[in-house]
Design an enzyme around this catalytic site. Structure first.
Site, PDB file in Angstrom:
ATOM      1  CB  VAL A  71      47.573  29.114  40.501  1.00  0.00           C
ATOM      2  CG1 VAL A  71      47.956  28.998  39.044  1.00  0.00           C
ATOM      3  CG2 VAL A  71      47.553  30.575  40.944  1.00  0.00           C
ATOM      4  CG  ASP A  72      41.162  31.965  40.646  1.00  0.00           C
ATOM      5  OD1 ASP A  72      41.357  32.540  39.552  1.00  0.00           O
ATOM      6  OD2 ASP A  72      40.141  32.136  41.336  1.00  0.00           O
ATOM      7  CG  ASP A  73      47.358  34.165  37.035  1.00  0.00           C
ATOM      8  OD1 ASP A  73      46.935  35.317  36.906  1.00  0.00           O
ATOM      9  OD2 ASP A  73      48.567  33.879  36.919  1.00  0.00           O
TER      10      ASP A  73
END
Lengths: 168, 168
Positions: free
Chosen positions: B96-98
């Site tokens: 995930v690109d948070d």
């Protein structure tokens, strides 16, 4: 030859059971070492239940035609971390104990760092004659599920996951 | 706050689609670098469709209370292999690109080896303001699925997988 088709959720449950066995055994360890790429998914799911850090080693033993090579070969090994394995308690994780050659190779390499203890956990063990052996220093050998010597179709290898799950 | 519950099979399909996007883009790469432990499962499933070797790096950015630390910290890095990244084409994979902080950290570290090209593939991107930035050398940024800024419950973190799958 009959094949085993296994679903993600069946494997998740097997790993939960395996984690329970490991905890019940009293074997305490500091770090999970996952053999890649087969051990990546089992190790990551085990981490949910065992909550230990994961280090990985990359080993290849099959060529591009899926035939075993003469000996396992390192794709990636543990760098500055390797010294930190000295005196540590290790749980080595892989998806399947097939010929046992990869496991033996990894265990002997890891033992060369003089860990305090080492145990092995495999998602599946194939009941068959083994070409590799577990070094005597291995204190524990945990198996999620024993299977006959058939081809195992893992869900992460499925081209079509719906078709795969329908074969389970 | 509403959460996203995602099933293994939904994620497997998202990764198949993501692999299709990567192939369609014409981006060619030699090696997948998976950010562990979150990227282990996405990278291993992507490998089914992209058939490239996987190297891993271990990065931790959250403490034991699941709070972000001051900066990401290496759990494991790439050893003798790192020199082999020079001149190579890399696909960096995470789940995930948070906040983008971990991605930026990894990208800058990998760029220090002077790879020929680098692209990023994430299973999910959260639509939100990012604290990290993608270095300009990043040629491709692939997303499996865009999500709102909610808590994502991944199946591999499920204590009870049947319960989890029933929430999907």
């Amino acid at each position: 030859m009959e094949k085993y088709y296994l679903s993600y959720s069946e494997i998740h449950k097997t790993l939960k059971k395996l984690a329970g066995q490991i905890k019940a055994s009293g074997f305490e360890f500091d770090v999970i070492v996952a053999i890649g790429t087969g051990g990546f998914i089992p190790a990551r799911i085990l981490k949910t239940f065992l909550n230990k850090p994961i280090l990985t080693v990359g080993i290849t033993y099959y060529d591009s035609n899926n035939q075993p090579m003469e000996a396992p070969r390192k794709v990636q090994w543990i760098d500055e971390v390797e010294k930190r394995l000295t005196g540590k308690k290790i749980l080595l994780v892989d998806e399947v104990d097939d010929s046992r050659v990869t496991l033996e190779y990894c265990l002997r390499e890891l033992l060369s760092y003089n860990p305090e203890k080492i145990g092995v956990a495999v998602l599946h063990n194939k009941r068959k004659e083994k070409r590799g052996t577990l070094p005597e220093q291995v204190e524990h050998y945990f198996v999620g599920r024993e299977l006959a010597d058939r081809w195992i179709c893992y869900p992460w290898d499925a081209e079509d996951i719906d078709l795969h799950e329908s074969m389970v």
